[in-house]
Design a protein around this motif. Structure first.
Motif, PDB file in Angstrom:
ATOM      1  N   HIS A  49      22.136  93.099 -41.687  1.00 44.79           N
ATOM      2  CA  HIS A  49      21.711  93.856 -40.506  1.00 44.79           C
ATOM      3  C   HIS A  49      22.331  93.313 -39.221  1.00 44.79           C
ATOM      4  O   HIS A  49      22.704  94.059 -38.333  1.00 44.79           O
ATOM      5  N   HIS A 213      13.008 101.529 -38.777  1.00 46.46           N
ATOM      6  CA  HIS A 213      13.722 100.586 -39.627  1.00 46.46           C
ATOM      7  C   HIS A 213      13.688  99.175 -39.034  1.00 46.46           C
ATOM      8  O   HIS A 213      13.766  99.006 -37.814  1.00 46.46           O
ATOM      9  N   TYR A 215      15.842  97.069 -38.931  1.00 45.36           N
ATOM     10  CA  TYR A 215      17.090  96.812 -38.190  1.00 45.36           C
ATOM     11  C   TYR A 215      16.844  96.841 -36.683  1.00 45.36           C
ATOM     12  O   TYR A 215      17.315  95.988 -35.944  1.00 45.36           O
ATOM     13  N   ILE A 437      23.456 101.625 -43.096  1.00 49.01           N
ATOM     14  CA  ILE A 437      22.821 100.617 -43.949  1.00 49.01           C
ATOM     15  C   ILE A 437      22.734 101.151 -45.373  1.00 49.01           C
ATOM     16  O   ILE A 437      23.052 100.454 -46.340  1.00 49.01           O
ATOM     17  N   GLU A 443      20.126  97.496 -48.557  1.00 53.25           N
ATOM     18  CA  GLU A 443      18.791  97.530 -47.958  1.00 53.25           C
ATOM     19  C   GLU A 443      18.069  96.214 -48.240  1.00 53.25           C
ATOM     20  O   GLU A 443      17.906  95.806 -49.386  1.00 53.25           O
TER      21      GLU A 443
END
Lengths: 450, 343
Positions: A49, A213, A215, A437, A443
Motif C-alpha cells: 500500500h 479501504h 489504504y 490494489i 490485498e
C-alpha cells in the motif's frame, strides 16, 4: 492607479507570477520528502500500500512540477524583463545563487525524469528509492539558493557602493547574509509542512467520500503525522525569525506589531484596528509578549516605528498578515494533534466527520499560510527592493506596455491552473486506488493504519 | 584567456545545447501533429513519445541557464534586453508555458490518446517558439534597440520591416525541422522501427536543401544589417566551409542509409561550426554598439565565483545527463518499448 504606470504594473505582474509559482514551488520542494517517506515505509514493511501511495503521489506530482517549471521559467525571465535596473545593479553582487539555482533544478529534473520511468526497472527496490535523494537535494537546494537571494534583498551586504556601482564584491558574504539562515529554514520547513498538509487533505477527502479501504487510512496517518512534525519545526523557526527581525530589520517587526514607541516590556497586539493617531482599538494586548518574541526576555528593548523616517516605513497592513499567519500556524499544529489523540476524544467513531473536515482544511490552510508569510516578507520590505540601497520605483522597467502583459499573463495562468486541476482530478478518477490494489492481487488484511 | 571570453564561451555553449535539444523537441512536436493530420500517426507517434517523455524538462533549463548566466556575467544585458524585450520576451514565455504545460498534461495526464487540441497546441508552439526566440539574434545585430535620454526602446517598424529579421526566422524554422528529422532518423533506426524510419528519413532529406538555402539567404541579408559583422564572418570563412562539408557528409550518409549515428554527429558538427563561427564574429558585442563583453563584464570576484560554480555544476550535471542518456536514449530495450512505461 494607472494602467500605464510601469512600477505598479510590474509589481502586480511579478506578484501574480509569484502567487501562482509559490504554490507549485512549495509542493515541488516538499513532495519528494513525502514520496521518500512512503516508498521507504513500503520497502521496510513490505506493505504494498505504501509503495502504491508513493506511486500515485508521484503521478500527480509530475503535473505540478510541469506547471512549476513553466511558472519558474516565467520568473527567471521576468526578473530581467520587469526589474532591469535592479538586475543590472544587484546582479553584480547576487548573481551567484541565481545561477546555482538552475544547476540544482537541473539535477532535480533529470532524476525526477528517471524516477518516474523506472518503477519496475531495478531488481533491488532500494535503488529506485535512492533516486529520490538527488531529487530532494535538488529541490531543497533550489529553495535555498532562491531564498538566499531574497534574504540579500532584505539584508544586502558583501559589497561597497561607489558612484551607483557595486564594487569590492564578495559573492559569498552576499549570499550568506544574516537573513539567510532563518529565511531558508523557515521556507524549507513550511514547504514540507504544506506538502504533507496537502496530501493529508487528499486522504481526508477520499475518506469523507465514503471510501473505506485501509489504504486511505494509511495515507492519512502518514501525511497527518508528517504535517505535525514539520509544523512544529516551522513554528520554532518562526520564533527565531522574530528575533532576527528585532535585531536586523526592526522596522519590519515594528510595522507587523504596530509598535511605535521604542521601549522595554513591550506588549504584543493581536488583531485590532488602528485609528489616525496610531491608537489600537479592539485589539488583544498580551503584556511583555513582544519583548519576549524579540529577545526571550520581557526586559528586551524593542525599537518602534517612530524611529524611522515616514517614507521608509513598511505598510501597517502587514500586521493582519502576521496575525492571520500565526493563527493558521496554531491550527496546523492543533488539527494533527487532535488526530493523534482521536481515540481519547469523546464519541465512538474513530474518524468523526468534523475531524476529517478539519484535516481536509489542512491543505488550504497551509497554502494560505505560505501566501500570507510571503506577503508579510515582501510587503514588509517596502519601500525598498534592496533594503537601504534601492527603492522599488527605481528598479522597475520604463516600458509602458506592462499593463497589457499583465492581462496576457492573467489569461495564461487562469488557463494553466484550470487545466491543471482538471487533468489532476481526471488522473485520479480514471484510475482508482482500489482498482490498482485489486489489479496487483495483493490485498493485505488489516495493516497499521487504524 | 580573460574572464569575459570564458564567460561568453560558456553561455554560447549553453545556447548551442538548447539549439540542439530544443530543435529536436520543437520539431518532434510539429512532426507529431503533422503525422496526425496526414494519417501517418501510427507510424511515428510512438517513437516521438518515447524519446520526448523523460527529457522534456531538461530542455527548458538550457534556456534558463543562458538567460541567468548572461545577466550574471553581463549585468548590462538585463538593462538593455530586459527593457526592450518586455513584449516579445513575454510572448515567447507564453508560448513556452503553453507548450510545456500541455505536453505534460498530454503525457502524464488522462489516458485519452491524441487529444487533438493538445496536439495542435504542441505542434503550433513547436514552430512559433523558435521563430520568436530567433528574432533576438536578429535584434542583437543592432539598429533595432535604441537608447535616448536613459529610456531604452524597441523600434517595432524597423523590427518587422527588416528582411534580416525574416531571414533569421526562416533559417530557425527550417533548421529546427532538419535537426529534428535527422535525430529521429537515427532514433527510429536504433529502435528498429522500419515504418517510422521511412517517414522521418524522408522528412530529413526534404528539409536538408532548404536549410542550406536559408543559411545562404540569412548570410547575405546580414551584409545589409551589420556590414562589420558580415566582414568578420568572411574573415573566418573556413568555419562555414567546414560546416557545409559536415552537412554534405550527413546528408550523404542518411541518403545511403548507413552510419546514422555518425550522420547525426555530422549534423551536430555542422551546426557547431556555424554557431561558433557566427558567435565568434559577433564579438565583442552582445548587443551591437551597446553591450560589449569587455566593458559589461561583471566584477572579477563575481566572474570567478560564477565560473567556479559552473565547473562544479558540470561535475554533477555531466554524469547525470550521461545516466539519463544511457537509460533512455541508448538502452535498446527502452527504445523498442520493451521496458515498462511510466509509473
Amino acid at each position: 492607479m494607472s494602467f500605464l504606470d510601469p512600477v505598479l504594473m510590474s509589481r502586480i505582474l511579478f506578484g501574480l507570477t509569484l502567487f501562482v509559482h509559490i504554490v507549485f514551488a512549495t509542493i515541488g520542494v516538499g513532495i519528494p520528502i513525502m514520496l521518500a517517506l512512503a516508498e521507504w515505509r513500503g520497502i521496510r514493511t513490505g506493505d504494498f500500500h505504501y509503495t502504491l501511495l508513493a506511486r500515485r503521489w508521484a503521478r500527480g506530482y509530475v503535473i505540478t512540477v510541469a506547471v512549476g517549471v513553466v511558472t519558474g521559467t516565467a520568473i527567471g525571465l521576468q526578473l530581467s524583463l520587469l526589474w532591469p535596473t535592479f538586475m543590472r545593479v544587484a546582479g553584480k553582487a547576487i548573481a551567484l545563487p541565481l545561477f546555482m539555482e538552475t544547476f540544482a533544478f537541473f539535477v532535480e529534473a533529470i532524476f525526477l525524469g528517471i524516477y518516474l520511468y523506472t518503477w519496475d526497472r531495478f531488481k533491488n527496490k532500494a535503488m529506485h528509492l535512492l533516486l529520490l535523494i538527488p531529487v530532494a537535494i535538488g529541490s531543497s537546494a533550489s529553495a535555498f539558493f532562491i531564498t538566499s537571494m531574497n534574504a540579500f534583498m532584505n539584508q544586502p551586504q558583501g559589497f561597497e557602493l561607489v558612484d551607483g556601482v557595486f564594487t569590492n564584491v564578495n559573492p559569498f558574504v552576499a549570499m550568506f547574509n544574516p537573513a539567510t539562515p532563518t529565511k531558508v529554514s523557515h521556507v524549507l520547513a513550511s514547504a514540507y509542512t504544506t506538502s504533507a498538509g496537502a496530501l493529508a487533505s487528499i486522504a481526508a477527502f477520499s475518506l469523507l467520500r465514503g471510501r473505506t479501504h485501509v489504504y486511505f487510512r494509511k495515507a492519512l496517518k502518514l501525511s497527518v503525522i508528517a504535517t505535525f512534525v514539520f509544523a512544529i519545526a516551522t513554528v520554532t523557526i518562526g520564533d527565531f525569525s522574530g528575533k532576527f527581525l528585532a535585531k536586523y530589520q526592526p522596522e519590519k517587526l515594528a510595522a507587523m506589531e504596530w509598535h511605535f514607541e521604542t521601549m522595554r516590556y513591550a506588549p504584543l497586539i493581536y488583531g485590532g484596528v488602528l485609528d489616525e493617531d496610531h491608537n489600537v482599538r479592539f485589539g488583544l494586548e498580551i503584556p511583555y509578549a513582544l519583548s519576549i518574541l524579540a529577545g526571550n526576555n520581557p526586559a528586551t528593548e524593542v525599537i518602534g516605528l517612530n524611529d524611522f523616517p515616514e517614507d521608509e516605513r513598511p505598510p501597517l497592513s502587514i500586521h493582519y498578515y502576521f496575525d492571520l499567519k500565526v493563527t493558521i500556524g496554531m491550527l496546523i499544529v492543533l488539527i494533527p494533534l487532535l488526530y493523534m489523540f482521536r481515540k481519547k476524544l469523546p464519541g465512538k467513531k474513530p474518524y468523526p466527520k468534523w475531524l476529517l473536515l478539519s484535516i481536509l482544511a489542512l491543505g488550504p490552510l497551509t497554502m494560505s499560510a505560505i501566501w500570507l508569510g510571503w506577503f508579510l516578507a515582501e510587503i514588509g520590505r517596502q519601500p525598498w527592493i534592496l533594503r537601504g540601497y534601492m527603492k522599488v520605483e527605481e528598479a522597475a522597467t520604463t516600458s509602458p506596455s506592462v499593463g497589457w502583459m499583465l492581462v496576457l499573463f492573467i489569461l495564461l495562468y487562469l488557463v494553466l491552473c484550470v487545466s491543471a486541476v482538471r487533468v489532476l482530478s481526471q488522473l485520479f478518477r480514471n484510475r482508482k486506488a482500489e482498482e490498482e490494489i485489486e489489479a496487483q492481487g495483493l490485498e493485505i488484511e488489516g495493516g497499521d493504519g487504524q | 584567456m580573460s574572464y569575459e571570453i570564458v564567460a561568453i564561451t560558456v553561455l554560447w555553449t549553453f545556447l548551442f545545447g538548447y539549439l540542439l535539444i530544443g530543435s529536436i523537441d520543437f520539431g518532434a512536436g510539429f512532426f507529431s501533429f503533422y503525422s496526425v493530420l496526414t494519417g501517418h500517426q501510427n507510424k511515428i507517434h510512438n517513437i516521438i513519445q518515447r524519446y520526448l517523455s523523460p527529457v522534456w524538462e531538461v530542455t527548458n533549463v538550457f534556456l534558463i541557464f543562458f538567460v541567468v548566466g548572461l545577466v550574471g556575467f553581463f549585468p548590462d544585458s538585463a538593462y538593455y534586453y530586459g527593457t526592450a524585450l518586455l513584449v516579445p520576451g513575454s510572448l515567447a514565455l507564453v508560448l513556452l508555458a503553453i507548450r510545456g504545460a500541455y505536453y505534460a498534461y498530454h503525457t502524464y495526464g488522462t489516458q485519452i490518446e491524441n487529444n487533438i487540441v493538445h496536439m495542435a497546441l504542441y505542434g503550433a508552439t513547436g514552430l512559433l517558439t523558435p521563430a520568436a526566440l530567433s528574432t533576438i539574434l536578429a535584434i542583437s545585430e543592432g539598429g533595432i534597440i535604441h537608447e535616448h535620454d536613459g529610456i531604452v526602446t524597441l523600434n517595432w517598424l524597423r523590427f518587422f520591416a527588416n528582411p534580416y529579421t525574416w531571414s533569421v526566422i526562416l533559417l530557425a524554422l527550417v533548421s529546427v525541422l532538419y535537426i529534428s528529422a535527422m535525430f529521429l532518423t537515427y532514433y527510429a533506426n536504433r529502435a528498429g522501427d522500419e515504418a517510422a524510419f521511412g517517414v522521418v528519413r524522408a522528412y530529413a532529406l526534404a528539409w536538408s536543401g532548404p536549410t542550406i538555402l536559408a543559411s545562404v539567404f540569412a548570410f547575405f541579408q546580414l551584409n545589409h544589417q551589420n556590414p562589420v559583422h558580415f566582414q568578420n564572418m568572411v574573415d573566418i570563412a573556413w568555419m562555414f566551409i567546414a560546416s557545409f562539408i559536415c552537412f554534405a557528409i550527413a546528408v550523404y550518409l542518411v541518403w545511403r542509409k548507413i552510419r546514422l549515428g555518425l550522420a547525426f554527429i555530422m549534423v551536430m558538427l555542422q551546426f557547431a561550426f556555424a554557431w561558433y563561427g557566427y558567435g565568434r564574429s559577433h564579438l565583442p558585442y552582445v548587443l551591437y554598439d551597446y553591450i560589449s563583453i569587455h566593458e559589461s563584464i561583471t566584477n572579477d570576484a563575481m566572474a570567478i565565483a560564477l565560473i567556479a560554480a559552473f565547473v562544479l555544476g558540470l561535475c554533477v550535471l555531466i554524469p547525470s545527463l550521461l545516466l539519463l542518456m544511457r537509460l533512455f536514449l541508448f538502452d535498446a530495450n527502452y527504445i523498442r518499448g520493451k521496458s515498462a512505461k511510466k509509473g
